[in-house]
Design a protein around this motif. Sequence first.
Motif, PDB file in Angstrom:
ATOM      1  N   LEU A  36      -7.531  -1.724   1.801  1.00 48.38           N
ATOM      2  CA  LEU A  36      -6.366  -1.116   2.347  1.00 48.38           C
ATOM      3  C   LEU A  36      -6.532   0.389   2.493  1.00 48.38           C
TER       4      LEU A  36
ATOM      5  N   TRP B  61       1.712  -5.696   3.457  1.00 52.00           N
ATOM      6  CA  TRP B  61       1.232  -6.464   4.598  1.00 52.00           C
ATOM      7  C   TRP B  61       1.420  -7.956   4.756  1.00 52.00           C
TER       8      TRP B  61
ATOM      9  N   HIS C 253       0.730  -1.483   0.069  1.00 50.11           N
ATOM     10  CA  HIS C 253      -0.068   0.014  -0.074  1.00 50.11           C
ATOM     11  C   HIS C 253       0.853   1.249   0.171  1.00 50.11           C
TER      12      HIS C 253
ATOM     13  N   ILE D  58      -6.045  -2.346   7.291  1.00 54.22           N
ATOM     14  CA  ILE D  58      -6.406  -3.328   6.308  1.00 54.22           C
ATOM     15  C   ILE D  58      -7.641  -4.074   6.827  1.00 54.22           C
TER      16      ILE D  58
ATOM     17  N   SER E 261      -8.174   1.296  -3.292  1.00 50.85           N
ATOM     18  CA  SER E 261      -7.254   0.649  -2.775  1.00 50.85           C
ATOM     19  C   SER E 261      -7.970  -0.744  -2.073  1.00 50.85           C
TER      20      SER E 261
END
Length: 625
Positions: A618, A407, A400, A564, A494
């Motif tokens: 995200l 992540w 991200h 997230i 995202s």
Amino acid sequence: MSLRKCAFVLYAPNRFCGVKSSNLSKLVAEFHSSLKTLLHNEAARLSLFEPGWMLETANDIASKEIHSLKEFVRDQRLEILGGGFHDPMLPLFPVSLQQLQLKKYCTLVEKIFLTEPAGYFNASMVWELGDVDVLAGEGFNYTLVSSAALGDALGKTTRVNGWFTTEYRGSVLHLMAATNDLSTAFATDTESFFTLLNSFPESEKGWVIPLAVPWWDQEQMSLFFEKLNSVFANEEIQTWTCSHLLEQQISEGKVHLMSAVGQDLGLPPGALSCRELLLRRPEIDFLHKSLLAVYRRAFDSLSDDKLTIVENQILSAMSPFYYSDLYGTCGMRLFAVRRSAFYEIIEAEKTVFNLSDFKSQSIEVTDYLMDGKRQIWMNNQDVSLLLANYQGGTLRSLNHRPTGVNWVNALYDDGEKPLGFYDFVLPGSCSEMNTLESVLQDRRGELNAPYDYQIQRTNQSIDVLLSAEQVTNTAEINDIFRIEKKFSLSSSKSQLKVSYRLSHLTLLDFSGFFGTAVDLGMEDTENTQTFSIDGKLYSFKDFPLLLPEVSKLEVKTRFSGAGITFQFKTPARVLISKILGSHHSAEPNLVQGVRLFFFREMKLTPQDEGLFEITCTLSKKRWLT
């Protein structure tokens, strides 16, 4: 007894500090003040290397000390060694980045000390023959290598000392033997140091002794300089700089095909090259390939002036603590180091996209990991992910850009790769938390057969459709499933959607569980992470946790503000468990990540179908309270 000639090489290890300490400037100033005091001892002559950031800091905050050191350089009592600006392990990186590291540091040395460094220093003592033309091309006359590596190259079991020449592609370089056992003895005490030194045969040759200065601890640093000053006061030794020893001694001969695996890398004694890090530690390998991928994209898409901007930004991601299989603040086994490493890469990736005016979405099928297989690299404005269709259609990364977070960044001590959306079919008996944890840890029932893929583009998203027949064994029966797995990356958000369609191809009924796991890179730090499950807050002390019905799971990190969120079209069961590591350290329960396992019970007759859909979003916003 004749005087023992010694060339002491002081170096400041490039240490990972995480958040910048308010005490950092004070420590740097203290380091240079102690060095100045040491050199006022008339018997003291030495060579010095410190990381580029430290030299820049000292030039800004310790100008009096730097001015005094310049006088010692002029009087040839202090020699400044050159190296990479971030002290990188050069063999791992492209030549242009190696050259830029060296040029940047040499320019800094010339600016501050008005001299060009003649010698090259690498704290890890890593060496490959290909370094010769790179170092010679940047004007270096010699480099330090371990005496043990020279002995191996020469086939000698006795102690090797002095300097040798080596040639590669028409370039010549001098190799000075560094006596690391004297360094170890000095770290013990001065008595051990002199006992070992006096056991060496008398010779006109000098001994090169690299010493790491513990600059990060004021008390240890003070004790270090006191000990060194007492050594210099001993009348049995005579100190010189490395360059002076080189000038006074005759070459011991030629060396070819020499390599040194390096030190302080976490590699076992039997390792033959620093490149074995890339085989032994998949997290380091993935970081290395991510750096190369960003560099290749910049090289292919940017003009020379813009490429230089990205190259300078990438240099910090070459720092040595990102390429060490070590614990603590020295290597990739610490989550904070992994987080920082990928932040550097993602920031460089962001710069490439900004400079190339990337505004929409892209997808590439390329050998990103350089393993002879093709992976699918998907991008929109804020998200990039790497999809390995040949390995069960799993994610190797989920970056991200607004938060600089990857992540999928956990760590397994057994060398397994951290993955996202790796799938399992489990028998109905795997319904208890302990059983599920054990099965997932051993990856039993994992669907890891290769998938065929098809790429579709729409205005709303990039879609990758995966399809394959997956075979698994449940209740001593081979079950065959036709699985269609779809990754949809939004073109404007995202957001990533992952959907499944399972067709049961076995003639017998199936009753069990289908699920998918995601390895989140996180650490168990107080007030750092927050988990919200259908509006209820949880923390690490609540894990492992098995919930029977979840519609929304949200994770927030206070450190970066990254979030997230996983939402399920149909409520799913969720298992949250810690990924523990560091079984070789004093912290056997050190958290290296969190495994999320989303699963549903499925009862399928022959040719029956089951569906499962997850939306992953995200974000960067205010943390949960």
